[in-house]
Motif scaffolding. Structure first.
Motif, short mmCIF file in Angstrom:
data_model
loop_
_atom_site.label_atom_id
_atom_site.label_comp_id
_atom_site.label_asym_id
_atom_site.label_seq_id
_atom_site.Cartn_x
_atom_site.Cartn_y
_atom_site.Cartn_z
N GLU A 43 0.82 -1.21 0.00
CA GLU A 43 0.00 0.00 0.00
C GLU A 43 0.85 1.27 0.00
OE1 GLU A 43 0.20 -1.35 4.37
OE2 GLU A 43 0.10 -2.27 2.40
N LEU A 44 2.14 1.14 0.32
CA LEU A 44 3.04 2.29 0.31
C LEU A 44 3.77 2.47 -1.02
CD1 LEU A 44 4.72 1.95 3.81
CD2 LEU A 44 2.90 3.51 3.12
N ALA A 45 3.54 1.56 -1.97
CA ALA A 45 4.35 1.55 -3.20
C ALA A 45 4.26 2.86 -3.99
CB ALA A 45 3.96 0.37 -4.08
N ASP A 46 3.07 3.37 -4.21
CA ASP A 46 2.94 4.58 -5.04
C ASP A 46 3.70 5.76 -4.43
OD1 ASP A 46 1.41 3.23 -6.89
OD2 ASP A 46 -0.50 3.97 -6.11
N ALA A 47 3.41 6.06 -3.17
CA ALA A 47 4.04 7.23 -2.53
C ALA A 47 5.53 7.02 -2.34
CB ALA A 47 3.37 7.53 -1.19
N SER A 48 5.93 5.85 -1.86
CA SER A 48 7.35 5.64 -1.55
C SER A 48 8.22 5.56 -2.80
CB SER A 48 7.54 4.40 -0.67
OG SER A 48 7.14 3.24 -1.36
N THR A 49 7.73 4.98 -3.89
CA THR A 49 8.55 4.94 -5.10
C THR A 49 8.65 6.33 -5.74
OG1 THR A 49 6.66 4.20 -6.45
CG2 THR A 49 8.16 2.50 -5.61
N GLN A 50 7.61 7.15 -5.60
CA GLN A 50 7.70 8.53 -6.09
C GLN A 50 8.75 9.30 -5.30
OE1 GLN A 50 6.16 9.98 -8.78
NE2 GLN A 50 7.55 11.68 -8.36
N VAL A 51 8.74 9.14 -3.97
CA VAL A 51 9.73 9.82 -3.13
C VAL A 51 11.13 9.31 -3.45
CG1 VAL A 51 10.55 10.03 -0.75
CG2 VAL A 51 8.14 10.48 -1.30
N LEU A 52 11.29 8.01 -3.60
CA LEU A 52 12.60 7.46 -3.95
C LEU A 52 13.08 8.06 -5.27
CD1 LEU A 52 14.96 5.48 -3.60
CD2 LEU A 52 13.53 3.75 -4.74
N SER A 53 12.19 8.17 -6.24
CA SER A 53 12.56 8.76 -7.54
C SER A 53 13.05 10.19 -7.38
CB SER A 53 11.37 8.75 -8.50
OG SER A 53 11.05 7.46 -8.89
N GLU A 54 12.34 10.98 -6.59
CA GLU A 54 12.73 12.38 -6.37
C GLU A 54 14.10 12.47 -5.71
OE1 GLU A 54 11.20 14.86 -7.65
OE2 GLU A 54 9.32 13.91 -8.19
N LEU A 55 14.31 11.69 -4.64
CA LEU A 55 15.57 11.76 -3.90
C LEU A 55 16.74 11.26 -4.74
CD1 LEU A 55 14.47 10.57 -0.35
CD2 LEU A 55 14.60 12.91 -1.25
N ILE A 111 7.25 17.71 -3.12
CA ILE A 111 6.52 16.45 -3.30
C ILE A 111 6.87 15.47 -2.18
CG2 ILE A 111 6.34 14.41 -4.80
CD1 ILE A 111 6.69 16.41 -7.18
N VAL A 112 8.16 15.37 -1.85
CA VAL A 112 8.59 14.50 -0.76
C VAL A 112 7.87 14.90 0.54
CG1 VAL A 112 10.56 13.83 0.69
CG2 VAL A 112 10.82 13.95 -1.79
N GLY A 113 7.82 16.20 0.82
CA GLY A 113 7.17 16.68 2.03
C GLY A 113 5.69 16.37 2.09
N ILE A 114 5.04 16.30 0.95
CA ILE A 114 3.61 15.97 0.90
C ILE A 114 3.37 14.48 1.08
CG2 ILE A 114 1.60 15.89 -0.64
CD1 ILE A 114 2.65 18.60 -1.79
N LEU A 115 4.18 13.65 0.42
CA LEU A 115 3.94 12.21 0.39
C LEU A 115 4.48 11.47 1.61
CD1 LEU A 115 4.67 11.44 -3.37
CD2 LEU A 115 2.45 11.70 -2.25
N ALA A 116 5.60 11.91 2.17
CA ALA A 116 6.22 11.21 3.29
C ALA A 116 5.65 11.72 4.62
CB ALA A 116 7.74 11.41 3.27
N VAL A 136 19.87 11.79 2.56
CA VAL A 136 18.53 12.36 2.60
C VAL A 136 17.58 11.19 2.85
CG1 VAL A 136 16.80 13.74 1.39
CG2 VAL A 136 19.23 14.12 0.93
N TRP A 137 16.71 11.33 3.83
CA TRP A 137 15.84 10.23 4.22
C TRP A 137 14.37 10.68 4.23
CZ3 TRP A 137 12.97 11.43 8.47
CH2 TRP A 137 13.47 12.42 9.31
N ALA A 138 13.51 9.68 4.10
CA ALA A 138 12.07 9.90 4.19
C ALA A 138 11.47 8.71 4.91
CB ALA A 138 11.45 10.05 2.80
N GLU A 139 10.45 8.98 5.72
CA GLU A 139 9.77 7.91 6.44
C GLU A 139 8.28 7.93 6.13
OE1 GLU A 139 12.57 7.35 10.37
OE2 GLU A 139 10.76 8.56 10.58
N PHE A 140 7.71 6.73 6.19
CA PHE A 140 6.29 6.52 5.92
C PHE A 140 5.71 5.67 7.01
CE2 PHE A 140 8.54 7.09 2.00
CZ PHE A 140 7.71 7.88 1.23
#
Length: 144
Positions: A43-55, A111-116, A136-140
């Motif tokens: 269920e995290l695939a859409d948001a987390s892969t978008q964030v990974l792409s950005e970073l 985008i990272v700030g919105i999704l993570a 640079v890290w992001a958590e979900f």
């Protein structure tokens, strides 16, 4: 590289090193999707892969020497949290900026700030006083 726990299921921490070339973004997204599925967190695939792409795209775009430099990725599942890290050797700290309507760049960290759930930057060190880049890290939060 695949790390396994008990010979069957991927361990909850996965690390890779990538050449700073655009194809690594697609490959890293595939790896993240694969492990999210195996970790029962698809269920995290859409948001987390978008964030990974950005970073990862930011790390590649700002790499000091794209011919010889590498970036690292780390995916970690801990409790009800997924953490994604992208590490590079560039010391400049990324900052979210206000992109103009016609700007082609400058929206990635927004985008990272919105999704993570949360995100940030930490220096990478090679000893007490030697900085060799940043992570640079992001958590979900994983929904119940």
């Amino acid at each position: 590289m695949t790390v396994t726990a008990l010979g069957r299921t991927p361990a909850p921490v996965m690390r890779w090193s990538w050449a700073t070339k655009p194809p690594c973004v697609r490959l890293a997204r595939r790896q993240l999707e694969k492990y999210l599925s195996q970790w029962n967190a698809s269920e995290l695939a859409d948001a987390s892969t978008q964030v990974l792409s950005e970073l990862l795209t930011n790390a590649i775009r700002h790499a000091p020497n794209s011919c010889t430099d590498h970036v690292g990725t780390m995916f970690e599942l801990s409790g009800r949290k997924l953490r994604i890290e992208v590490s590079d050797t560039h010391e400049e700290i990324p900052r979210a900026c206000q992109a103009g309507v016609d700007d082609e760049c400058g929206r990635g960290l927004a985008i990272v700030g919105i999704l993570a759930t949360d995100w940030g930057v930490a220096p990478r060190t090679a000893g007490a006083d030697s900085v060799i880049g940043k992570t640079v890290w992001a958590e979900f939060d994983i929904p119940l």
